[in-house]
Design an enzyme around this catalytic site. Structure first.
Site: not given
Length: 780
Positions: A85, A163, A289, A297, A582
């Protein structure tokens, strides 16, 4: 052009790349692609370390890059050039320093990989650029000649975000790697939850965007999800508990609830995992739980898709910079379905920021609309397949159909996910789903077996746990209707009153559907709607650019190649020749080569010649000589199993070993059926669900029509496919005649072919014109 007064060459061929904002898997792939494509285009390439902070501080944080500097980056998570930042850049004095540092290095083109904040800052920088230069001239920090030379700044954005919260693109770099971490965690939790009949509330990232929570819900079969764009109804406690209670009454042993960190109710009050846990524990008396996945992530090795996406978008970003004029608005590189495109940056940033505003204004419909049609389709698919007791979705009884589901060909990851979605959707609409076990052979030979035949009406609980299972739970084989008997197949269709057929499979499935179409005039039982969802690791089905299972295959193959590349790198002088599956399509080999940075790739479409091998061996000699024992120097060549009848994988490896004259080693490796197995990737799961639902919806359109009307409609027998930026159905008759290479069992025009040149460019592989036949050396 003459050098500038400070001795720096003209700036138009100097391109810098930087990563900014939160890190995401795949950013290193962007850096590698931008650096090497810039160099391949005759430009100089720079990396700006530590994001905007490096741009403001300058000095050694802006570094000129060589080809070898980005070796080995594709498999590494995060960003190797750092991100930070930078408050200074948000103010004009900081941007003034950044402009001065760029001019000192001779840079006037900037490619930024980051989120909406980073890309907004870049566009602001570009807008102020002329004024910043005037200020630098006034203060005497640059000359008028430098101002004139650098008067235009080109900016191109790449969206790096786990995200997937950026408008006008279906995927951002890193989002599918993050989803893979979530699915891996939930799959593990699933086992212990089922063992103890527990409930788990799992919190995932997504402060203003529910993409991760939604996709995790779709790809793990979660019982309930909470996303900020579409909060649950005011009585959400009753709704959630009602659904979960019903699932338990059906016999389900475990409960999974996915909560986005930005989850809210319709009054904008936060819904926390603790709140959900207390409800499940107190009202439903479930042993519950909480698991918060956190930054797991964000980390880890990028998945196959993110490696491919970052590479292709990085290459496109360089070309966008070189194509830009002073009048060209700032662009970012997007992907819509399967197509890489350039889109206006500032408009997309504005739309991205509008989502949070719409949520704050409780305009949730607009928030969903802003996420795009694909997001809405996935949400609707989740809602219609997560619970089968939804009376408001039931069709009138006269529109109910007996819909048979069959798997044909080799197993592929996602077949079970598609079957589960089709069964759940059928039940939610009042249809009767019928699973045909073991393909057409099972249908004809074992339909009457006692106590359990191969034709079975399927309940929700039968398939509920299939979302994450690999292979084929109902069995699959290559037997065609013509082999087991066309008449016998038609008799079975009639006996079990099959009103529609949903086929999941590869080229054999395509062939089977073709046979059934041609038999329609003779057998009225085949005059029903039939839809094919392509599912094959080879991705060789006409009518689509993507087949279910191909992403799972690429992840397995790339994981395998990463491991042996590490071995090759450790020895400092070894190359592996890896044989891929393939069939007669080079898709798997080429896309895997894109994801691992292979030195070369051999495909059936191009074939292999002695001249090609000679060039590649000479390239290896020179490459190993330049490496001089550096790290990350392991090399791979990928070879499709049918690239050549003469030059097999082992033969190629032996030729390289012989011609190396002891300077380096060569080994061959054959992963074989490892490429078919394993847990389906998140992409194969979510696309299987979405496309399976669309297939059943297409079938529903024929309810109530006569057999003659159905037969006359060319789309009553169709393949669902992703073609460019669209999902569309292709009629079988047209596909058979216009798009099918029957001899080689692949489409006539394969969309991925254009990516092979990118593999060659980014590996530095020589072209035929680079090699002098007389001396055998490369001249570039």
């Amino acid at each position: 052009m003459a050098p500038l007064p400070n001795g720096v060459p003209p700036a138009k061929n100097r391109i810098a790349v930087m990563t900014s904002g939160g890190d995401s898997p795949g950013m290193n792939g962007c850096v590698r692609a931008v650096v090497r494509k810039s160099l391949a285009q005759g430009c100089e390439s720079y990396c700006i370390y530590e994001g905007y902070e490096g741009l403001v501080l300058g000095g050694d944080l802006i570094k000129q890059m060589r080809w070898e500097d980005v070796r080995g980056l594709l498999s590494e998570g995060g960003t190797s050039i750092g991100t930070a930042r930078c408050k200074a850049f948000t103010e004009r004095p900081g941007r003034l320093k950044a402009a001065k540092n760029m001019i000192d290095k001779g840079i006037n083109a900037l490619i930024i990989c980051g989120g909406d904040g980073s890309l907004t800052g870049a566009d602001t920088f570009r807008g102020e650029w002329p004024g910043l230069l005037e200020e630098l001239v006034s203060s005497g920090e640059i000359t008028p000649e430098q101002r004139n030379e650098f008067q235009h700044l080109n900016i191109v954005g790449l969206v790096g975000s786990i995200d997937n919260d950026f408008a006008d693109t279906d995927a951002t770099i890193g989002c599918y790697s993050s989803l893979a971490r979530i699915c891996e965690s939930v799959d593990s939790i699933d086992a212990t939850a089922s063992s103890h009949q527990r409930a788990f509330v799992i919190e995932v990232m997504g402060r203003h965007c529910g993409w991760l929570a939604l996709m995790a819900g779709v790809s793990t079969g979660a019982d309930f999800i909470f996303i900020p764009e579409n909060p649950p109804a005011q009585n959400w406690e009753d709704q959630m508990c009602g659904i979960i209670k019903k699932h338990r009454e059906f016999g389900k042993r475990k409960t999974i609830v996915i909560v986005a960190e930005g989850a809210i109710d319709s009054e904008l009050k936060q819904i926390s995992p603790t709140q959900v846990k207390d409800l499940l524990s107190n009202r439903l008396k479930l042993d519950t739980r909480i698991t918060t996945l956190g930054h797991v992530q964000r980390g880890g090795t990028p998945c196959a898709y993110d490696r491919q996406l970052s590479t292709l978008q990085g290459v496109e970003a360089v070309m966008a910079v070189l194509d830009a004029t002073p009048e060209t608005p700032s662009k970012f590189i997007a992907i819509i379905e399967n197509k890489i495109i350039r889109s206006p940056l500032i408009e997309a940033v504005a739309l991205t920021q509008e989502v949070a505003k719409a949520i704050a204004a409780k305009d949730f419909k607009r928030a969903m609309d802003l996420r795009g049609p694909e997001f809405a389709e996935y949400y609707n698919a989740y809602m219609t397949t997560t619970s089968t007791t939804q009376p408001d979705l039931y069709l009138p009884k006269e529109k109910h159909m007996n819909i048979a589901i069959i798997h044909i060909g080799a197993p592929a990851g996602g077949m079970n996910s598609a079957t589960r979605a089709a069964v759940a959707y059928c039940l939610s609409r009042g249809h009767t789903p019928i699973a045909i076990h073991n393909g057409f052979a099972g249908l004809v030979r074992h339909h009457g077996d006692e106590p359990l035949g191969s034709v079975r009406k399927t309940k929700w609980l039968d398939v509920e746990g299939w979302i994450s299972r690999g292979g084929s739970e109902i069995g699959t084989n290559r037997d065609l209707p013509s082999k087991v008997g066309m008449g016998e197949t038609a008799d079975c269709f009639s006996q079990y009153k099959i009103d529609a057929l949903f086929i999941i499979g590869g080229f054999e499935a395509f062939t089977a559907l073709s046979e059934l179409r041609k038999a329609r005039p003779d057998y009225p039982a085949f005059r029903i709607p039939m839809m094919l969802l392509p599912a094959t690791i080879s991705n060789n089905v006409p009518g689509t650019e993507y087949s279910i299972g191909s992403d799972t295959c690429l992840n397995a193959l790339i994981g395998y190649c990463d491991a042996i590349k590490q071995s090759a790198a450790a020895s400092r002088r070894r190359i592996f020749v890896v044989e891929t599956q393939g069939g007669r399509s080079g898709y798997v080999a080429t896309m895997a080569a894109l994801g691992i940075g292979a030195t070369a790739v051999y495909t059936p479409e191009e074939g292999i010649s002695i001249q090609m091998l000679s060039r590649d061996i000479q390239h290896l000699r020179e490459s190993f000589a330049r490496d001089q024992g550096q790290n990350r120097a392991g090399k791979l060549i990928l070879c499709n199993e049918h690239a050549s009848d003469t030059y097999t994988t082992e033969v190629i490896s032996n030729m390289i070993r012989t011609e190396s004259k002891g300077r380096f080693e060569s080994r061959f490796a054959i992963p074989g059926h490892v490429q078919q197995g394993g847990t389906p990737s998140p992409m194969d799961r979510v696309r299987a669900v979405r496309l399976a639902v669309k297939c059943i919806q297409q079938i529903e359109g024929y309810a109530g029509m006569s057999k003659e009307e159905i037969m006359e409609d060319p789309l009553s027998m169709a393949v669902i496919g992703i073609k460019g930026a669209h999902v569309k159905f292709g009629g079988m008759e047209r596909l058979e005649k216009e798009e099918t290479n029957w001899k080689d069992r692949r489409p006539k025009n394969e969309s991925w072919i254009r990516y092979k040149s990118i593999v060659d460019t980014l590996s530095g592989r020589p072209k035929a014109e680079d090699c002098c036949e007389g001396c055998g050396r490369l001249h570039r």
